[in-house]
Motif scaffolding. Sequence first.
Motif, PDB file in Angstrom:
ATOM      1  N   LEU B 143      25.135   2.757  15.126  1.00 50.93           N
ATOM      2  CA  LEU B 143      23.856   2.948  14.428  1.00 50.93           C
ATOM      3  C   LEU B 143      23.159   4.204  14.938  1.00 50.93           C
ATOM      4  O   LEU B 143      22.601   4.984  14.160  1.00 50.93           O
ATOM      5  N   LYS B 146      25.018   7.383  13.669  1.00 52.92           N
ATOM      6  CA  LYS B 146      24.840   7.674  12.249  1.00 52.92           C
ATOM      7  C   LYS B 146      23.389   7.992  11.904  1.00 52.92           C
ATOM      8  O   LYS B 146      23.101   9.000  11.263  1.00 52.92           O
ATOM      9  N   LEU B 160      34.800   5.665  18.286  1.00 58.06           N
ATOM     10  CA  LEU B 160      35.179   4.264  18.469  1.00 58.06           C
ATOM     11  C   LEU B 160      36.687   4.044  18.437  1.00 58.06           C
ATOM     12  O   LEU B 160      37.151   2.942  18.655  1.00 58.06           O
ATOM     13  N   ILE B 162      38.643   4.129  15.749  1.00 52.59           N
ATOM     14  CA  ILE B 162      39.053   3.340  14.586  1.00 52.59           C
ATOM     15  C   ILE B 162      39.146   4.313  13.407  1.00 52.59           C
ATOM     16  O   ILE B 162      38.800   5.477  13.562  1.00 52.59           O
ATOM     17  N   SER B 163      39.609   3.833  12.265  1.00 54.51           N
ATOM     18  CA  SER B 163      39.722   4.732  11.111  1.00 54.51           C
ATOM     19  C   SER B 163      38.343   4.935  10.483  1.00 54.51           C
ATOM     20  O   SER B 163      37.458   4.093  10.655  1.00 54.51           O
ATOM     21  N   ASP B 165      37.363   4.557   7.409  1.00 57.17           N
ATOM     22  CA  ASP B 165      37.002   3.465   6.498  1.00 57.17           C
ATOM     23  C   ASP B 165      36.623   2.199   7.273  1.00 57.17           C
ATOM     24  O   ASP B 165      35.692   1.483   6.898  1.00 57.17           O
ATOM     25  N   ALA B 166      37.334   1.928   8.347  1.00 53.41           N
ATOM     26  CA  ALA B 166      36.978   0.788   9.199  1.00 53.41           C
ATOM     27  C   ALA B 166      35.590   1.015   9.792  1.00 53.41           C
ATOM     28  O   ALA B 166      34.788   0.076   9.893  1.00 53.41           O
ATOM     29  N   LYS B 168      33.127   2.742   8.454  1.00 52.08           N
ATOM     30  CA  LYS B 168      32.110   2.548   7.401  1.00 52.08           C
ATOM     31  C   LYS B 168      31.802   1.064   7.235  1.00 52.08           C
ATOM     32  O   LYS B 168      30.632   0.669   7.114  1.00 52.08           O
ATOM     33  N   MET B 169      32.835   0.229   7.237  1.00 50.45           N
ATOM     34  CA  MET B 169      32.617  -1.203   7.052  1.00 50.45           C
ATOM     35  C   MET B 169      31.955  -1.823   8.287  1.00 50.45           C
ATOM     36  O   MET B 169      31.114  -2.710   8.184  1.00 50.45           O
ATOM     37  N   ARG B 170      32.312  -1.323   9.449  1.00 52.69           N
ATOM     38  CA  ARG B 170      31.702  -1.851  10.668  1.00 52.69           C
ATOM     39  C   ARG B 170      30.236  -1.432  10.774  1.00 52.69           C
ATOM     40  O   ARG B 170      29.403  -2.175  11.289  1.00 52.69           O
ATOM     41  N   LYS B 172      28.288  -1.056   8.271  1.00 55.24           N
ATOM     42  CA  LYS B 172      27.641  -1.976   7.332  1.00 55.24           C
ATOM     43  C   LYS B 172      27.319  -3.284   8.042  1.00 55.24           C
ATOM     44  O   LYS B 172      26.236  -3.841   7.899  1.00 55.24           O
ATOM     45  N   ARG B 173      28.288  -3.762   8.812  1.00 53.74           N
ATOM     46  CA  ARG B 173      28.104  -5.014   9.520  1.00 53.74           C
ATOM     47  C   ARG B 173      26.998  -4.878  10.572  1.00 53.74           C
ATOM     48  O   ARG B 173      26.180  -5.764  10.739  1.00 53.74           O
ATOM     49  N   ARG B 175      24.389  -2.882  10.596  1.00 56.13           N
ATOM     50  CA  ARG B 175      23.083  -2.874   9.916  1.00 56.13           C
ATOM     51  C   ARG B 175      22.703  -4.278   9.470  1.00 56.13           C
ATOM     52  O   ARG B 175      21.574  -4.724   9.665  1.00 56.13           O
TER      53      ARG B 175
END
Lengths: 132, 190
Positions: B143, B146, B160, B162-163, B165-166, B168-170, B172-173, B175
């Motif tokens: 957080l 970004k 981190l 990680i990829s 896309d991973a 971006k989804m993390r 989201k989680r 937030r």
Amino acid sequence: MKNFFHRLLRGNSFAPPVKVQNALYKNFREPLSIEWFSRENHFEAIFYMGKREYLARFQQDGSMMDYKINLPAEALPEKIRRSAGSKGEIMNAVVIHEGEKVSYEIIYRNENLERFITIINQEGIQSIERPL
Amino acid sequence: MGKKIYPELPDEEVISRILMDHQTELFEILYLRYHHKVLDKCYSLLKNRNQALELTEDILSKVYEKLSTFGKRASFSSWLYAITYNQCIDYLREKKSLHYPEWNRKNEIPEIIYHPEEDLQDINYENLSIVLDMIHPEEKAMLMMKYHDDLSMKEVAAALRISPDAAKMRLKRARTRVFYLYKKKFLENK
């Protein structure tokens, strides 16, 4: 600091063309908490369905390119979990749906805590692997 | 004769003089300019002043060693902060054995807040700070990377390991978790 909190709260407030937004609802039942992003030549939606994070990509004309779901390791099919688990500890798992093709992006770490990313197909066969 | 001071030199000019003209003493400018910012970030994640100080020195040493690899694609500060977060996360994973997947399993988010700006009106920023300290340091780091430091998702992912896309989804989680915890701790039963 206030600006940080404001941005965190607001997230991304972009809205793609209506036909792209409609394409999301056509492909996914009840997507929630949707955030849209404009990328180089496509649009990306990140949202929730159930308790899972999804990422879906759409062309400018609304056709869906692919979508990905963030999965806990225990939700992986047995074949995939075994294939990835034989390399190390699974730290992140994403299932990728591209048309009829399904594959898995797995990040694992070995006993030295070194991380690797690998792509595994539905049969549990690895195609790509590289260190992170 | 006093030391020459270059307070107005932009970061990229300082780096150029260090690398091209071998004016290595100019790294002190960057060191003094960024030491407290790096320390703040380390402390916000490590929560231990001595460890944060030690890690800050390690990070700035590493940055000095890797200065020739600074590609000018991003600003120096973005590059520095990406290294800072990467080192903090590696430190936490190794020394504190922080295991994100296990923590995430034990801390499922029971409720997805759909419209945080509506559901969390009159948000108190002091309370939001408290909530940020309740989540996993890796999520907090994402957080901050970004929304505070404006790093790209590629840089967040690299920090981190990680990829993108991973990541971006993390993100989201992370937030979503903040909104849920804020609502639960400060708005329910009000």
